[in-house]
Design an enzyme around this catalytic site. Structure first.
Site, PDB file in Angstrom:
ATOM      1  CB  CYS A  99      36.081 -19.209 -31.020  1.00 35.17           C
ATOM      2  SG  CYS A  99      37.360 -20.347 -31.579  1.00 35.17           S
TER       3      CYS A  99
ATOM      4  NE  ARG B 184      36.751 -19.205 -26.900  1.00 41.20           N
ATOM      5  CZ  ARG B 184      36.504 -17.906 -26.891  1.00 41.20           C
ATOM      6  NH1 ARG B 184      35.620 -17.399 -26.062  1.00 41.20           N
ATOM      7  NH2 ARG B 184      37.148 -17.101 -27.720  1.00 41.20           N
TER       8      ARG B 184
ATOM      9  CG  ASP C 250      39.999 -17.665 -25.431  1.00 40.25           C
ATOM     10  OD1 ASP C 250      40.495 -18.818 -25.460  1.00 40.25           O
ATOM     11  OD2 ASP C 250      40.235 -16.811 -26.305  1.00 40.25           O
TER      12      ASP C 250
END
Length: 169
Positions: free
Chosen positions: A8, A14, A124
């Site tokens: 990420c 994440r 996100d």
């Protein structure tokens, strides 16, 4: 043995969550002998050396998952060669990855939710602040990834066990 790298932007939300969720499934399903490495990295340098973001840590704590030694790091050229699956969270990560490592074997690269019935970006939570939703998306992606590996004959497991563990977390 399968090597998986989740990617990420900063490697504090994440991608480490995906790393630890997949590790959780692998351990609970007794598949550790099928996986050599499950790790995560960033495309940026912004968070290098930082630990897992506190709201993510809270979710992992709830699952009793140990993440304490995780420090954010950037993906390297050797990562691009070493890992069998490089799984990004969104289109921005994909573009940044290809910019950083234009010679990467693109057949190794996918988005996590491409392994589900609803391929899209993993939101996100840095921006949405909805960490639980991100967790659910990552869990679904990890389940889909394991199903794909089974379908290809790379790993074997009882599908009822996967469903049971998925429902539990």
């Amino acid at each position: 043995m399968v090597n998986v790298l989740f990617v990420c932007h900063g490697n504090i939300c994440r991608s480490p969550m995906a790393q630890f969720v997949l590790q959780y499934f692998v351990e609970k399903m007794d598949l550790s002998d099928s996986f050599s490495k499950i790790r995560s990295a960033a495309t940026s340098t912004e968070e290098i050396g930082n630990t897992v973001y506190p709201p993510i840590a809270k979710i992992l704590d709830r699952l009793d998952i140990d993440y304490k030694n995780k420090k954010a790091r950037q993906i390297t050229k050797s990562d691009c060669r070493e890992y069998d699956y490089i799984i990004v969270m969104d289109d921005n990560n994909l573009r940044n990855l290809f910019y950083l490592h234009s010679d990467i074997d693109k057949t190794k690269v996918s988005k996590l939710l491409d392994y589900t019935e609803t391929p899209m970006d993993v939101d996100d939570p840095w921006y949405t602040r909805d960490f639980e939703r991100t967790f659910e998306e990552i869990k679904q992606g990890c389940v889909g990834f394991l199903k794909m590996l089974k379908q290809k004959g790379i790993i074997e497991y009882d599908e009822n066990l996967l469903d049971k563990i998925s429902d539990k977390i």
